[in-house]
Design an enzyme around this catalytic site. Sequence first.
Site, PDB file in Angstrom:
ATOM      1  N   HIS A   1      -5.729  -0.951  -4.487  1.00  0.00           N
ATOM      2  CA  HIS A   1      -5.963   0.233  -3.658  1.00  0.00           C
ATOM      3  C   HIS A   1      -6.736   1.269  -4.463  1.00  0.00           C
ATOM      4  O   HIS A   1      -6.395   1.552  -5.616  1.00  0.00           O
ATOM      5  CB  HIS A   1      -4.644   0.811  -3.148  1.00  0.00           C
ATOM      6  CG  HIS A   1      -3.937  -0.122  -2.210  1.00  0.00           C
ATOM      7  ND1 HIS A   1      -2.972  -1.007  -2.639  1.00  0.00           N
ATOM      8  CD2 HIS A   1      -4.102  -0.341  -0.879  1.00  0.00           C
ATOM      9  CE1 HIS A   1      -2.555  -1.716  -1.608  1.00  0.00           C
ATOM     10  NE2 HIS A   1      -3.218  -1.332  -0.535  1.00  0.00           N
TER      11      HIS A   1
ATOM     12  N   CYS B   1       0.791  -1.233   0.000  1.00  0.00           N
ATOM     13  CA  CYS B   1       0.000   0.000   0.000  1.00  0.00           C
ATOM     14  C   CYS B   1       0.828   1.291   0.000  1.00  0.00           C
ATOM     15  O   CYS B   1       0.463   2.234  -0.725  1.00  0.00           O
ATOM     16  CB  CYS B   1      -1.021  -0.005   1.135  1.00  0.00           C
ATOM     17  SG  CYS B   1      -0.516  -0.786   2.654  1.00  0.00           S
TER      18      CYS B   1
ATOM     19  N   GLN C   1       0.357 -11.020  -3.193  1.00  0.00           N
ATOM     20  CA  GLN C   1      -1.009 -10.567  -2.959  1.00  0.00           C
ATOM     21  C   GLN C   1      -1.606 -10.035  -4.262  1.00  0.00           C
ATOM     22  O   GLN C   1      -0.927  -9.363  -5.029  1.00  0.00           O
ATOM     23  CB  GLN C   1      -1.022  -9.440  -1.917  1.00  0.00           C
ATOM     24  CG  GLN C   1      -0.571  -9.873  -0.533  1.00  0.00           C
ATOM     25  CD  GLN C   1      -0.530  -8.707   0.440  1.00  0.00           C
ATOM     26  OE1 GLN C   1       0.048  -7.667   0.130  1.00  0.00           O
ATOM     27  NE2 GLN C   1      -1.148  -8.864   1.590  1.00  0.00           N
TER      28      GLN C   1
ATOM     29  N   LYS D   1     -12.346  -3.265   8.568  1.00  0.00           N
ATOM     30  CA  LYS D   1     -12.339  -4.051   7.335  1.00  0.00           C
ATOM     31  C   LYS D   1     -13.456  -5.079   7.337  1.00  0.00           C
ATOM     32  O   LYS D   1     -14.035  -5.398   8.382  1.00  0.00           O
ATOM     33  CB  LYS D   1     -10.991  -4.752   7.164  1.00  0.00           C
ATOM     34  CG  LYS D   1     -10.551  -5.578   8.377  1.00  0.00           C
ATOM     35  CD  LYS D   1      -9.170  -6.168   8.182  1.00  0.00           C
ATOM     36  CE  LYS D   1      -8.739  -6.968   9.426  1.00  0.00           C
ATOM     37  NZ  LYS D   1      -7.555  -7.799   9.177  1.00  0.00           N
TER      38      LYS D   1
ATOM     39  N   ASP E   1      -3.248  -7.463  -4.895  1.00  0.00           N
ATOM     40  CA  ASP E   1      -3.507  -6.275  -4.090  1.00  0.00           C
ATOM     41  C   ASP E   1      -4.147  -5.178  -4.924  1.00  0.00           C
ATOM     42  O   ASP E   1      -3.811  -4.993  -6.104  1.00  0.00           O
ATOM     43  CB  ASP E   1      -2.187  -5.759  -3.517  1.00  0.00           C
ATOM     44  CG  ASP E   1      -2.316  -5.371  -2.059  1.00  0.00           C
ATOM     45  OD1 ASP E   1      -3.451  -5.248  -1.589  1.00  0.00           O
ATOM     46  OD2 ASP E   1      -1.274  -5.198  -1.402  1.00  0.00           O
TER      47      ASP E   1
ATOM     48  N   ARG F   1       7.326 -11.554   4.849  1.00  0.00           N
ATOM     49  CA  ARG F   1       7.029 -11.454   6.275  1.00  0.00           C
ATOM     50  C   ARG F   1       7.857 -12.485   7.038  1.00  0.00           C
ATOM     51  O   ARG F   1       7.996 -13.628   6.599  1.00  0.00           O
ATOM     52  CB  ARG F   1       5.542 -11.713   6.540  1.00  0.00           C
ATOM     53  CG  ARG F   1       4.581 -10.885   5.670  1.00  0.00           C
ATOM     54  CD  ARG F   1       4.283  -9.528   6.248  1.00  0.00           C
ATOM     55  NE  ARG F   1       3.463  -8.726   5.330  1.00  0.00           N
ATOM     56  CZ  ARG F   1       2.134  -8.750   5.289  1.00  0.00           C
ATOM     57  NH1 ARG F   1       1.451  -9.557   6.105  1.00  0.00           N
ATOM     58  NH2 ARG F   1       1.473  -7.982   4.438  1.00  0.00           N
TER      59      ARG F   1
ATOM     60  N   HIS G   1      -8.344  -0.529   0.733  1.00  0.00           N
ATOM     61  CA  HIS G   1      -7.414  -1.625   0.468  1.00  0.00           C
ATOM     62  C   HIS G   1      -8.267  -2.867   0.193  1.00  0.00           C
ATOM     63  O   HIS G   1      -9.171  -3.170   0.978  1.00  0.00           O
ATOM     64  CB  HIS G   1      -6.528  -1.926   1.680  1.00  0.00           C
ATOM     65  CG  HIS G   1      -5.828  -0.733   2.264  1.00  0.00           C
ATOM     66  ND1 HIS G   1      -4.462  -0.623   2.289  1.00  0.00           N
ATOM     67  CD2 HIS G   1      -6.315   0.381   2.886  1.00  0.00           C
ATOM     68  CE1 HIS G   1      -4.126   0.511   2.894  1.00  0.00           C
ATOM     69  NE2 HIS G   1      -5.240   1.139   3.262  1.00  0.00           N
TER      70      HIS G   1
END
Length: 574
Positions: free
Chosen positions: A322, A271, A318, A405, A320, A300, A451
């Site tokens: 945004h 992000c 991911q 979320k 992902d 991670r 997100h």
Amino acid sequence: MSPLEELRHSTAHVMGAAILRLFPDTLLDIGPPTANGFYYDVTGSHRFSPEDFPAIEETMRAIVAEDQQFIRKEIGREQALDYFQSRGQAFKVGRLADIPEGETITFFQNGEFTDLCAGTHLKSTGQIGAFKLQSIAGSYHRGDETQPQLQRIYGTAFFHSSELEDHLIKLEQAALRDHRKLGQQLKLYRIDPTIGSGLPLLLPKGAIIRNELEKLIAEKLFDYGYDSVHSPHIGSIDLYKTSGHYPYYADSMYEPIHIDDRQFLLKPMNCPMHIQAYTVEPRSYRDLPQRYAEFGTVYRMEQSGELSGLVRVRGFTQDDGHIFCTADQLKDEFKNCLSLVQEVMAVFDLKTKCRVSLRDPENRNKYAGGDELWNPAERCIIEVVKELGLEHTTGLGEAAFYGPKLDFMALDALGRSWQLGTIQVDFSLPERFSLEYTGKDNCPHRPVMIHRAVFGSIERFMGLLIEHFAGDFPLWLAPEQIRILPISDGQSEMAAELHSRCKKLRVRAAIDGSKDPIGAKIRRAQLDKTPLMLILGRREAEAGCVSVRSRSHGDEGFIGINDFFTALPTRLAR
């Protein structure tokens, strides 16, 4: 705790008591309940194995029959320290030191067994129903590889024996679908110690599945108006300090990399990078919403004891996205994200459950921003869920540090729940990065950020699909879609022609040209979970036909070759 968690927590104490009766010099660490049972981390002179389970279970049943009361005791720190030191329970001494000064220290006692524990428990051991010890795994004290290695003894417990029996049957079915075994059997991926723990290497067949998943998402993103971006794998630590991810998630990030007197991080999330894409030029309300998407690989530092195949890894990708929008656009954009998730899950016939994840009202200090940022974000999610009539649960304290979320849990073929995608509403990061757009009033305004991820992690979603389909992937997703089986060398030329036609249609096909009997070839294709087999013998070659055999329907009979290829696109549809 829920009643089932209390039962399993209590059963963990009974297991600890039984182990100490049988092996008095055992050192105990922690014994919590889990989603599917409980465990206890132990070590000592005795090396435990499944052969010890019958004796431990028999002793546990004796403790249950004694109907020992679970007695809660508040105790002073010095007294607690003396108790564990006198018994040589070094791990308990260390856990005692974790309790902050001034906080209440509690023991729970049942019979001769006393444990450092906050509770809660059943009233007595006699209330414990059916239980079973299941497995042993290695673990490290505090999940740290530099700490002593322990043994983790797993078990499960239910109030009624019928519930335990049903659970064990499901476990047997789950074992047959285990993505770690099937991934190896079907040559989909490999976890290689020479590469590193938690860093999966997708083999060619696994890469095909990933490519098909990315293709599916890419098509949906085009329909929903996203622009693709690609961000680097490392970024300045200053970027993550500004976002607040560092230090919030510092424990799960890799150590900084030092380059030219600056510190960089292996990218732990995408992000902040996408925020920089937004800031590349001034924005007007006419430019919004801006929707960015990326298959972004992040890293991670997961604890070694928590790593598991594809579903818990240290490097993962991911899907992902945004979105930067105005407050007036927020609800519609949130609904679009929800629609995207539902469309994709429907492709795999996956039912989903939702959880509205909010702040913990008792501990707001752990979240970034005040009520003026959080209230409208929480209100948006709650209103959308109510307007659409979505069944959901509410998880207090489950929000991200920057915003609430809506989390999605997919139910697989065995009814097991897998945490997958999420849609998060964020008023905090736009504030932290001073994001702006020019409104209709010609004044600067803050955009709102959403997100969203559909799969969550592509690797984890692949693990789910392997187990959901038991490796029997639908035709469009299968790494090998068609296996051509000539009965003899006389059909080799025709087999090559069929393979060529498949290739022109971009259908993934292979020829089994071995000398084995056709029955052996069919069995091999079935073991490899190939969806379609085209059998070619002299009769088929003379008639210009193939005998079609599918994994789902068995023998489908004779069909003309041209007719087969005419119908094939329909069969390949998602």
